[in-house]
Design a protein around this motif. Structure first.
Motif, short mmCIF file in Angstrom:
data_model
loop_
_atom_site.label_atom_id
_atom_site.label_comp_id
_atom_site.label_asym_id
_atom_site.label_seq_id
_atom_site.Cartn_x
_atom_site.Cartn_y
_atom_site.Cartn_z
N GLU A 162 0.66 -1.26 0.04
CA GLU A 162 -0.05 -0.05 0.02
C GLU A 162 0.75 1.37 0.04
OE1 GLU A 162 -3.13 0.06 -0.88
OE2 GLU A 162 -3.04 -2.11 -0.81
N GLU A 166 0.66 4.32 -2.74
CA GLU A 166 0.65 5.85 -2.23
C GLU A 166 1.70 6.63 -2.90
OE1 GLU A 166 -2.00 7.26 -0.96
OE2 GLU A 166 -2.83 5.33 -0.98
N VAL A 169 1.19 7.45 -6.26
CA VAL A 169 0.16 8.68 -6.50
C VAL A 169 0.86 9.90 -6.11
CG1 VAL A 169 -1.89 9.81 -5.22
CG2 VAL A 169 -1.78 7.27 -5.92
N LYS A 170 1.56 9.78 -5.24
CA LYS A 170 2.45 11.21 -4.75
C LYS A 170 3.36 11.55 -5.97
CE LYS A 170 2.27 10.72 0.29
NZ LYS A 170 2.74 9.85 1.38
#
Ligand code: CAA
Length: 279
Positions: A162, A166, A169-170
Protein backbone atom coordinates in the motif's frame (compact mmCIF):
# COMPACT_ATOMS: atom_id res chain seq x y z
CA UNK A 1 10.38 11.22 2.73
CA UNK A 2 13.71 10.52 1.06
CA UNK A 3 13.95 8.45 -2.11
CA UNK A 4 16.90 6.53 -3.48
CA UNK A 5 17.15 5.57 -7.14
CA UNK A 6 19.70 2.95 -8.13
CA UNK A 7 20.69 3.15 -11.80
CA UNK A 8 20.22 6.40 -13.68
CA UNK A 9 19.71 5.09 -17.21
CA UNK A 10 16.62 5.95 -19.24
CA UNK A 11 14.22 4.61 -16.61
CA UNK A 12 16.12 5.56 -13.44
CA UNK A 13 16.70 9.14 -14.53
CA UNK A 14 13.00 9.47 -15.39
CA UNK A 15 12.04 8.09 -11.97
CA UNK A 16 14.51 10.44 -10.23
CA UNK A 17 12.97 13.34 -12.19
CA UNK A 18 9.50 12.38 -10.95
CA UNK A 19 10.76 12.16 -7.36
CA UNK A 20 12.40 15.60 -7.32
CA UNK A 21 9.43 17.17 -9.11
CA UNK A 22 7.15 15.69 -6.44
CA UNK A 23 9.26 17.42 -3.76
CA UNK A 24 11.27 14.46 -2.43
CA UNK A 25 14.93 14.70 -1.56
CA UNK A 26 16.42 12.11 -3.87
CA UNK A 27 19.74 10.31 -4.01
CA UNK A 28 20.65 8.92 -7.43
CA UNK A 29 23.28 6.22 -7.56
CA UNK A 30 25.26 5.19 -10.64
CA UNK A 31 28.37 3.07 -11.05
CA UNK A 32 30.34 6.02 -12.46
CA UNK A 33 29.92 9.68 -11.53
CA UNK A 34 30.06 10.73 -15.22
CA UNK A 35 26.92 8.67 -15.93
CA UNK A 36 25.16 10.16 -12.91
CA UNK A 37 26.03 13.68 -14.06
CA UNK A 38 24.74 12.91 -17.56
CA UNK A 39 21.41 11.86 -16.03
CA UNK A 40 21.22 15.03 -13.93
CA UNK A 41 21.94 17.14 -17.03
CA UNK A 42 19.09 15.40 -18.80
CA UNK A 43 16.69 15.95 -15.89
CA UNK A 44 17.72 19.61 -15.74
CA UNK A 45 17.15 19.88 -19.51
CA UNK A 46 13.62 18.45 -19.38
CA UNK A 47 12.72 20.69 -16.43
CA UNK A 48 14.11 23.72 -18.29
CA UNK A 49 11.89 22.83 -21.27
CA UNK A 50 8.92 22.87 -18.90
CA UNK A 51 9.87 26.38 -17.76
CA UNK A 52 10.24 27.48 -21.40
CA UNK A 53 6.79 26.06 -22.15
CA UNK A 54 5.31 27.78 -19.10
CA UNK A 55 4.29 24.63 -17.21
CA UNK A 56 6.86 25.05 -14.38
CA UNK A 57 8.12 28.12 -12.48
CA UNK A 58 11.86 28.83 -12.68
CA UNK A 59 12.13 28.72 -8.86
CA UNK A 60 10.36 25.35 -8.69
CA UNK A 61 12.64 24.01 -11.42
CA UNK A 62 15.78 25.12 -9.56
CA UNK A 63 14.51 23.67 -6.28
CA UNK A 64 13.72 20.36 -7.99
CA UNK A 65 17.20 20.09 -9.52
CA UNK A 66 18.73 20.96 -6.12
CA UNK A 67 16.83 18.11 -4.45
CA UNK A 68 18.83 15.55 -6.46
CA UNK A 69 22.14 14.41 -5.04
CA UNK A 70 24.40 11.97 -6.82
CA UNK A 71 26.62 9.19 -5.59
CA UNK A 72 28.46 6.05 -6.67
CA UNK A 73 28.25 4.55 -3.14
CA UNK A 74 25.24 2.44 -2.15
CA UNK A 75 26.05 3.34 1.48
CA UNK A 76 24.83 6.88 0.69
CA UNK A 77 21.29 5.47 0.42
CA UNK A 78 21.34 4.56 4.14
CA UNK A 79 18.74 7.13 5.22
CA UNK A 80 16.30 6.63 2.33
CA UNK A 81 12.73 5.61 3.15
CA UNK A 82 12.22 3.98 -0.24
CA UNK A 83 14.85 2.81 -2.70
CA UNK A 84 13.76 2.18 -6.28
CA UNK A 85 16.15 -0.05 -8.16
CA UNK A 86 16.31 0.57 -11.91
CA UNK A 87 19.57 -1.16 -12.74
CA UNK A 88 20.43 -3.53 -15.57
CA UNK A 89 17.87 -6.33 -16.13
CA UNK A 90 19.99 -9.18 -14.82
CA UNK A 91 18.98 -11.30 -11.85
CA UNK A 92 22.52 -11.62 -10.50
CA UNK A 93 23.07 -7.86 -10.69
CA UNK A 94 19.80 -7.23 -8.86
CA UNK A 95 20.51 -9.91 -6.23
CA UNK A 96 23.85 -8.33 -5.42
CA UNK A 97 22.32 -4.85 -5.25
CA UNK A 98 19.45 -5.94 -3.01
CA UNK A 99 21.79 -7.73 -0.62
CA UNK A 100 24.06 -4.70 -0.27
CA UNK A 101 21.07 -2.34 -0.02
CA UNK A 102 19.53 -4.37 2.79
CA UNK A 103 22.79 -4.21 4.70
CA UNK A 104 22.93 -0.40 4.57
CA UNK A 105 19.30 0.78 4.88
CA UNK A 106 17.00 0.90 7.93
CA UNK A 107 14.80 -2.07 8.87
CA UNK A 108 11.68 -0.26 7.66
CA UNK A 109 13.07 0.91 4.31
CA UNK A 110 11.08 -0.29 1.32
CA UNK A 111 13.09 -1.84 -1.50
CA UNK A 112 11.28 -1.47 -4.82
CA UNK A 113 12.36 -2.78 -8.20
CA UNK A 114 11.46 -1.33 -11.58
CA UNK A 115 12.07 -4.70 -13.28
CA UNK A 116 9.89 -5.27 -16.32
CA UNK A 117 10.55 -8.92 -17.07
CA UNK A 118 12.12 -10.56 -14.02
CA UNK A 119 10.18 -12.00 -11.10
CA UNK A 120 10.00 -9.64 -8.11
CA UNK A 121 9.68 -12.68 -5.83
CA UNK A 122 12.91 -14.06 -7.21
CA UNK A 123 14.73 -10.70 -6.88
CA UNK A 124 13.53 -10.47 -3.25
CA UNK A 125 14.55 -14.04 -2.43
CA UNK A 126 18.06 -12.95 -1.35
CA UNK A 127 16.71 -10.58 1.31
CA UNK A 128 16.57 -11.38 5.00
CA UNK A 129 13.25 -9.51 5.06
CA UNK A 130 11.61 -10.19 1.65
CA UNK A 131 8.38 -8.61 3.01
CA UNK A 132 9.96 -5.20 2.33
CA UNK A 133 10.30 -5.81 -1.43
CA UNK A 134 7.74 -4.69 -4.00
CA UNK A 135 7.64 -4.01 -7.73
CA UNK A 136 7.16 -0.45 -8.99
CA UNK A 137 7.16 -0.79 -12.76
CA UNK A 138 7.21 2.51 -14.64
CA UNK A 139 6.80 2.96 -18.40
CA UNK A 140 9.15 4.63 -20.83
CA UNK A 141 9.45 7.65 -20.83
CA UNK A 142 8.69 7.58 -17.09
CA UNK A 143 8.04 11.33 -16.70
CA UNK A 144 5.40 11.23 -19.47
CA UNK A 145 3.68 7.85 -19.12
CA UNK A 146 1.01 7.98 -16.39
CA UNK A 147 1.04 4.29 -15.39
CA UNK A 148 2.98 2.55 -12.67
CA UNK A 149 2.30 -1.13 -11.95
CA UNK A 150 2.55 -1.91 -8.23
CA UNK A 151 3.59 -5.56 -8.11
CA UNK A 152 2.90 -7.75 -5.11
CA UNK A 153 5.54 -10.47 -4.77
CA UNK A 154 4.82 -13.72 -2.86
CA UNK A 155 6.05 -12.29 0.43
CA UNK A 156 5.36 -8.56 0.05
CA UNK A 157 3.84 -7.17 3.29
CA UNK A 158 0.43 -5.48 2.95
CA UNK A 159 1.68 -2.16 4.37
CA UNK A 160 4.65 -2.15 1.96
CA UNK A 161 2.33 -2.83 -1.00
CA UNK A 162 0.00 0.00 0.00
CA UNK A 163 2.90 2.40 0.73
CA UNK A 164 4.26 1.76 -2.78
CA UNK A 165 0.81 2.45 -4.22
CA UNK A 166 0.59 5.73 -2.25
CA UNK A 167 4.08 6.70 -3.43
CA UNK A 168 2.94 6.12 -7.02
CA UNK A 169 0.09 8.57 -6.42
CA UNK A 170 2.47 11.12 -4.84
CA UNK A 171 4.72 10.83 -7.90
CA UNK A 172 1.75 11.93 -9.98
CA UNK A 173 1.12 8.52 -11.50
CA UNK A 174 -1.92 6.33 -11.97
CA UNK A 175 -0.92 3.16 -10.09
CA UNK A 176 -2.57 -0.23 -10.58
CA UNK A 177 -2.20 -3.19 -8.22
CA UNK A 178 -1.12 -6.49 -9.74
CA UNK A 179 0.54 -9.81 -8.97
CA UNK A 180 4.02 -11.02 -9.77
CA UNK A 181 3.15 -12.87 -13.00
CA UNK A 182 5.35 -12.82 -16.15
CA UNK A 183 5.12 -9.38 -17.80
CA UNK A 184 2.70 -8.23 -15.07
CA UNK A 185 -0.22 -6.60 -16.90
CA UNK A 186 0.92 -4.31 -19.69
CA UNK A 187 3.99 -6.15 -20.98
CA UNK A 188 2.05 -9.44 -20.94
CA UNK A 189 -0.11 -7.86 -23.63
CA UNK A 190 2.26 -5.35 -25.26
CA UNK A 191 5.26 -7.61 -25.86
CA UNK A 192 3.48 -10.25 -27.99
CA UNK A 193 1.60 -7.42 -29.73
CA UNK A 194 4.83 -5.65 -30.69
CA UNK A 195 6.30 -9.00 -31.77
CA UNK A 196 3.29 -9.52 -34.05
CA UNK A 197 3.85 -6.03 -35.47
CA UNK A 198 7.44 -6.88 -36.40
CA UNK A 199 6.38 -10.20 -37.97
CA UNK A 200 3.71 -8.41 -40.01
CA UNK A 201 6.43 -6.22 -41.57
CA UNK A 202 7.82 -9.20 -43.46
CA UNK A 203 4.57 -11.17 -43.84
CA UNK A 204 2.67 -8.27 -45.39
CA UNK A 205 5.70 -6.71 -47.06
CA UNK A 206 5.04 -3.28 -45.52
CA UNK A 207 7.59 -0.66 -44.58
CA UNK A 208 8.06 0.47 -40.96
CA UNK A 209 6.61 3.84 -42.03
CA UNK A 210 3.48 2.19 -43.44
CA UNK A 211 3.00 -0.07 -40.40
CA UNK A 212 3.45 2.90 -38.05
CA UNK A 213 0.96 4.94 -40.04
CA UNK A 214 -1.43 1.97 -39.95
CA UNK A 215 -1.35 1.57 -36.17
CA UNK A 216 -1.46 5.34 -35.51
CA UNK A 217 -4.25 6.15 -37.91
CA UNK A 218 -6.13 2.84 -37.84
CA UNK A 219 -5.83 1.89 -34.18
CA UNK A 220 -5.23 5.23 -32.46
CA UNK A 221 -1.75 4.43 -31.12
CA UNK A 222 0.14 7.58 -29.98
CA UNK A 223 3.23 6.36 -31.79
CA UNK A 224 3.76 3.51 -34.24
CA UNK A 225 5.15 0.12 -33.13
CA UNK A 226 8.47 0.64 -34.94
CA UNK A 227 8.85 4.12 -33.40
CA UNK A 228 8.01 2.61 -30.01
CA UNK A 229 10.52 -0.24 -30.40
CA UNK A 230 13.18 2.32 -31.35
CA UNK A 231 12.31 4.24 -28.17
CA UNK A 232 12.35 1.17 -25.90
CA UNK A 233 15.45 -0.30 -27.58
CA UNK A 234 15.82 -3.66 -29.38
CA UNK A 235 18.07 -4.87 -26.55
CA UNK A 236 15.48 -4.18 -23.85
CA UNK A 237 12.60 -5.58 -25.91
CA UNK A 238 14.40 -8.78 -27.00
CA UNK A 239 15.51 -9.42 -23.43
CA UNK A 240 11.97 -8.95 -22.08
CA UNK A 241 10.55 -11.12 -24.89
CA UNK A 242 12.97 -13.92 -24.13
CA UNK A 243 12.18 -13.75 -20.42
CA UNK A 244 8.45 -14.02 -21.13
CA UNK A 245 8.94 -16.81 -23.66
CA UNK A 246 11.04 -18.75 -21.20
CA UNK A 247 8.26 -18.57 -18.61
CA UNK A 248 5.14 -18.89 -20.77
CA UNK A 249 6.34 -20.88 -23.80
CA UNK A 250 3.94 -19.11 -26.11
CA UNK A 251 5.40 -18.69 -29.63
CA UNK A 252 4.16 -15.07 -29.86
CA UNK A 253 6.34 -14.18 -26.86
CA UNK A 254 9.55 -15.25 -28.63
CA UNK A 255 11.49 -12.33 -30.13
CA UNK A 256 11.04 -12.10 -33.92
CA UNK A 257 14.11 -13.01 -35.99
CA UNK A 258 14.19 -9.55 -37.59
CA UNK A 259 14.54 -7.87 -34.20
CA UNK A 260 17.22 -10.32 -33.08
CA UNK A 261 19.20 -9.50 -36.25
CA UNK A 262 18.87 -5.80 -35.48
CA UNK A 263 20.16 -6.44 -31.97
CA UNK A 264 23.14 -8.42 -33.29
CA UNK A 265 23.94 -5.58 -35.71
CA UNK A 266 23.84 -2.99 -32.93
CA UNK A 267 20.73 -1.34 -34.41
CA UNK A 268 19.12 -0.81 -31.03
CA UNK A 269 17.04 2.26 -31.89
CA UNK A 270 17.40 5.82 -30.65
CA UNK A 271 20.21 4.99 -28.23
CA UNK A 272 22.56 3.89 -31.04
CA UNK A 273 21.27 6.31 -33.68
CA UNK A 274 19.68 3.58 -35.83
CA UNK A 275 16.88 1.07 -35.44
CA UNK A 276 13.92 0.87 -37.79
CA UNK A 277 14.70 4.55 -38.41
CA UNK A 278 17.86 6.69 -38.37
CA UNK A 279 18.23 9.41 -35.70
N1 CAA B 1 11.81 12.53 -20.01
C1 CAA B 1 11.28 13.68 -19.61
N2 CAA B 1 10.64 14.53 -20.43
C2 CAA B 1 10.57 14.17 -21.72
C3 CAA B 1 11.11 12.97 -22.20
C4 CAA B 1 11.75 12.13 -21.28
N3 CAA B 1 12.29 10.97 -21.65
N4 CAA B 1 10.88 12.88 -23.51
C5 CAA B 1 10.22 14.00 -23.84
N5 CAA B 1 10.04 14.76 -22.76
C6 CAA B 1 9.39 16.06 -22.66
C7 CAA B 1 10.04 16.96 -23.62
O1 CAA B 1 10.43 18.15 -22.98
C8 CAA B 1 8.95 17.22 -24.66
O2 CAA B 1 8.80 18.53 -25.04
P1 CAA B 1 9.82 19.25 -26.10
O3 CAA B 1 9.99 18.31 -27.26
O4 CAA B 1 9.10 20.50 -26.44
O5 CAA B 1 11.09 19.49 -25.35
C9 CAA B 1 7.68 16.87 -23.92
O6 CAA B 1 8.03 15.88 -22.97
C10 CAA B 1 6.58 16.33 -24.77
O7 CAA B 1 7.13 15.39 -25.65
P2 CAA B 1 6.44 15.06 -26.99
O8 CAA B 1 6.02 16.29 -27.72
O9 CAA B 1 7.29 14.10 -27.71
O10 CAA B 1 5.09 14.39 -26.44
P3 CAA B 1 4.02 13.60 -27.22
O11 CAA B 1 2.75 14.28 -27.03
O12 CAA B 1 4.47 13.32 -28.58
O13 CAA B 1 3.97 12.23 -26.40
C11 CAA B 1 4.72 10.11 -25.64
C12 CAA B 1 5.13 11.46 -26.22
C13 CAA B 1 4.07 10.30 -24.28
C14 CAA B 1 6.00 9.32 -25.50
C15 CAA B 1 3.69 9.44 -26.59
O14 CAA B 1 4.22 9.39 -27.88
C16 CAA B 1 3.35 8.06 -26.15
O15 CAA B 1 2.50 7.85 -25.30
N6 CAA B 1 4.02 7.05 -26.74
C17 CAA B 1 3.84 5.66 -26.33
C18 CAA B 1 4.91 5.32 -25.34
C19 CAA B 1 4.75 3.95 -24.78
O16 CAA B 1 3.92 3.15 -25.18
N7 CAA B 1 5.58 3.63 -23.81
C20 CAA B 1 5.59 2.33 -23.18
C21 CAA B 1 6.81 1.63 -23.64
S1 CAA B 1 6.83 -0.04 -23.06
C22 CAA B 1 7.54 0.08 -21.55
O17 CAA B 1 8.02 1.08 -21.10
C23 CAA B 1 7.50 -1.16 -20.76
C24 CAA B 1 8.78 -1.80 -20.56
O18 CAA B 1 8.91 -2.46 -19.56
C25 CAA B 1 9.86 -1.82 -21.60
Amino acid sequence: MKIGVVGLGAMGSGIAQLAVEAGFDTVGREVEMARAEKARDQIAHFLTRKVEKGTLEQGARDAAVARLSLTTALADLADCDVVIEAAYEDLEVKHELFQVLESVVRDDTILATNTSALSVTSIASVLERPERAVGMHFFNPAPLMPLVEIVRAERTADDVFEAAFELGVKLGKTPIRCSDTPGFVVNRVLIPLLNDCVRVLDEAGVTPQALDAGMKHGAGWPMGPCELLDLVGADVHVHASEALYEKLREPRMAPPARLVRMLQAGKLGRKTGEGFYRY
